[in-house]
Design a protein around this motif. Structure first.
Motif, PDB file in Angstrom:
ATOM      1  N   GLU A  18       0.975  -1.072   0.034  1.00  0.00           N
ATOM      2  CA  GLU A  18      -0.170  -0.056   0.067  1.00  0.00           C
ATOM      3  C   GLU A  18       0.790   1.185   0.100  1.00  0.00           C
ATOM      4  N   CYS A  19       0.251   2.278  -0.600  1.00  0.00           N
ATOM      5  CA  CYS A  19       1.350   3.487  -0.855  1.00  0.00           C
ATOM      6  C   CYS A  19       0.379   4.604  -0.229  1.00  0.00           C
ATOM      7  N   LYS A  20       0.975   5.098   0.617  1.00  0.00           N
ATOM      8  CA  LYS A  20       0.590   6.500   1.503  1.00  0.00           C
ATOM      9  C   LYS A  20       1.291   7.925   1.037  1.00  0.00           C
ATOM     10  N   LYS A  21       0.352   8.627   0.485  1.00  0.00           N
ATOM     11  CA  LYS A  21       1.162   9.871   0.136  1.00  0.00           C
ATOM     12  C   LYS A  21       0.821  10.864   1.049  1.00  0.00           C
ATOM     13  N   VAL A  22       2.154  11.327   2.191  1.00  0.00           N
ATOM     14  CA  VAL A  22       1.945  12.192   3.158  1.00  0.00           C
ATOM     15  C   VAL A  22       2.125  13.657   2.491  1.00  0.00           C
ATOM     16  N   ASN A  23       0.957  14.328   3.120  1.00  0.00           N
ATOM     17  CA  ASN A  23       0.856  15.848   2.520  1.00  0.00           C
ATOM     18  C   ASN A  23       2.037  16.784   3.018  1.00  0.00           C
ATOM     19  N   THR A  24       2.423  17.390   2.427  1.00  0.00           N
ATOM     20  CA  THR A  24       3.598  18.325   2.930  1.00  0.00           C
ATOM     21  C   THR A  24       3.125  19.342   3.979  1.00  0.00           C
ATOM     22  N   ASP A  25       1.835  19.573   4.068  1.00  0.00           N
ATOM     23  CA  ASP A  25       1.351  20.337   5.158  1.00  0.00           C
ATOM     24  C   ASP A  25       1.410  19.686   6.585  1.00  0.00           C
ATOM     25  N   PHE A  26       1.934  18.368   6.342  1.00  0.00           N
ATOM     26  CA  PHE A  26       2.323  17.744   7.876  1.00  0.00           C
ATOM     27  C   PHE A  26       3.633  18.550   8.488  1.00  0.00           C
ATOM     28  N   TRP A  27       4.397  19.083   7.723  1.00  0.00           N
ATOM     29  CA  TRP A  27       5.461  19.771   8.239  1.00  0.00           C
ATOM     30  C   TRP A  27       5.093  21.221   8.817  1.00  0.00           C
ATOM     31  N   ARG A  28       3.902  21.765   8.288  1.00  0.00           N
ATOM     32  CA  ARG A  28       3.483  23.129   8.642  1.00  0.00           C
ATOM     33  C   ARG A  28       2.533  22.929  10.044  1.00  0.00           C
ATOM     34  N   ASP A  29       2.093  21.686  10.327  1.00  0.00           N
ATOM     35  CA  ASP A  29       1.239  21.658  11.568  1.00  0.00           C
ATOM     36  C   ASP A  29       1.982  22.188  12.817  1.00  0.00           C
ATOM     37  N   PRO A  30       1.265  23.130  13.421  1.00  0.00           N
ATOM     38  CA  PRO A  30       1.971  23.480  14.731  1.00  0.00           C
ATOM     39  C   PRO A  30       2.130  22.780  15.600  1.00  0.00           C
ATOM     40  N   VAL A  31       1.463  21.407  15.639  1.00  0.00           N
ATOM     41  CA  VAL A  31       1.907  20.453  16.715  1.00  0.00           C
ATOM     42  C   VAL A  31       3.308  19.868  16.234  1.00  0.00           C
ATOM     43  N   ILE A  32       3.382  19.566  14.878  1.00  0.00           N
ATOM     44  CA  ILE A  32       4.295  18.735  14.528  1.00  0.00           C
ATOM     45  C   ILE A  32       5.648  19.747  14.492  1.00  0.00           C
ATOM     46  N   LYS A  33       5.392  20.996  14.403  1.00  0.00           N
ATOM     47  CA  LYS A  33       6.386  21.763  14.535  1.00  0.00           C
ATOM     48  C   LYS A  33       7.215  21.983  15.860  1.00  0.00           C
ATOM     49  N   GLU A  34       6.272  21.669  16.772  1.00  0.00           N
ATOM     50  CA  GLU A  34       6.763  21.665  18.334  1.00  0.00           C
ATOM     51  C   GLU A  34       7.518  20.472  18.530  1.00  0.00           C
ATOM     52  N   MET A  35       7.356  19.421  17.935  1.00  0.00           N
ATOM     53  CA  MET A  35       7.852  17.988  18.311  1.00  0.00           C
ATOM     54  C   MET A  35       9.491  18.089  17.980  1.00  0.00           C
ATOM     55  N   THR A  36       9.987  17.140  18.621  1.00  0.00           N
ATOM     56  CA  THR A  36      11.368  16.990  18.457  1.00  0.00           C
ATOM     57  C   THR A  36      11.527  15.988  17.331  1.00  0.00           C
TER      58      THR A  36
ATOM     59  N   ILE B 247       5.355   6.966  23.797  1.00  0.00           N
ATOM     60  CA  ILE B 247       3.902   6.639  23.821  1.00  0.00           C
ATOM     61  C   ILE B 247       3.386   7.685  24.843  1.00  0.00           C
ATOM     62  N   ARG B 248       3.984   7.780  26.062  1.00  0.00           N
ATOM     63  CA  ARG B 248       3.297   8.836  27.202  1.00  0.00           C
ATOM     64  C   ARG B 248       3.345  10.171  26.578  1.00  0.00           C
ATOM     65  N   SER B 249       4.189  10.512  25.890  1.00  0.00           N
ATOM     66  CA  SER B 249       4.234  11.991  25.411  1.00  0.00           C
ATOM     67  C   SER B 249       2.866  12.164  24.460  1.00  0.00           C
ATOM     68  N   PHE B 250       2.968  11.073  23.497  1.00  0.00           N
ATOM     69  CA  PHE B 250       1.795  11.261  22.206  1.00  0.00           C
ATOM     70  C   PHE B 250       0.410  11.069  23.045  1.00  0.00           C
ATOM     71  N   THR B 251       0.367  10.303  24.285  1.00  0.00           N
ATOM     72  CA  THR B 251      -0.820  10.053  24.831  1.00  0.00           C
ATOM     73  C   THR B 251      -1.199  11.324  25.748  1.00  0.00           C
ATOM     74  N   GLU B 252      -0.426  11.505  26.604  1.00  0.00           N
ATOM     75  CA  GLU B 252      -0.769  12.660  27.746  1.00  0.00           C
ATOM     76  C   GLU B 252      -0.568  14.148  27.040  1.00  0.00           C
ATOM     77  N   HIS B 253       0.663  14.247  26.408  1.00  0.00           N
ATOM     78  CA  HIS B 253       0.908  15.677  26.094  1.00  0.00           C
ATOM     79  C   HIS B 253       0.131  16.191  24.620  1.00  0.00           C
ATOM     80  N   TYR B 254       0.512  15.241  23.600  1.00  0.00           N
ATOM     81  CA  TYR B 254       0.192  15.779  22.405  1.00  0.00           C
ATOM     82  C   TYR B 254      -1.510  15.162  22.261  1.00  0.00           C
TER      83      TYR B 254
END
Length: 97
Positions: free
Chosen positions: A3-21, A65-72
């Motif tokens: 299966e092929c999934k195309k990730v939208n480049t807006d992924f990198w502009r998402d404020p939550v993603i920008k906050e991530m390490t 997993i804790r971070s993605f569950t509790e923080h994000y």
């Protein structure tokens, strides 16, 4: 057939993603695009499998997993059943051309 999934480049502009390490971004992309990932974002994967496939330590995977569950608040994870739910899984993908 793979299966092929195309990730939208807006992924990198998402404020939550920008906050991530970089490690968090890498882990999240893996959760979204790994071979076990489903269209509804619910699938079985163990901490050990995540560690092996991402080459992160088990301690790192547990912390992520804790971070993605509790923080994000982007996932739910049930350690008893090894089920993960990636919320809004389809948000970063676009349809095939």
């Amino acid at each position: 057939m793979a299966e092929c999934k195309k990730v939208n480049t807006d992924f990198w502009r998402d404020p939550v993603i920008k906050e991530m390490t970089w490690e968090e971004k890498y882990f999240y992309l893996y959760l979204l695009t790994n071979p076990q990932a489903t269209q509804d974002g619910i699938y079985e994967i163990s901490i050990e499998q995540l560690a092996e496939k991402t080459r992160l330590s088990i301690d790192n995977v547990q912390a992520l997993i804790r971070s993605f569950t509790e923080h994000y608040k982007l996932i739910n994870y049930n350690p008893e059943t090894c089920e993960i739910h990636v919320k809004n899984e389809g948000e970063y993908f676009h349809d095939e051309d």
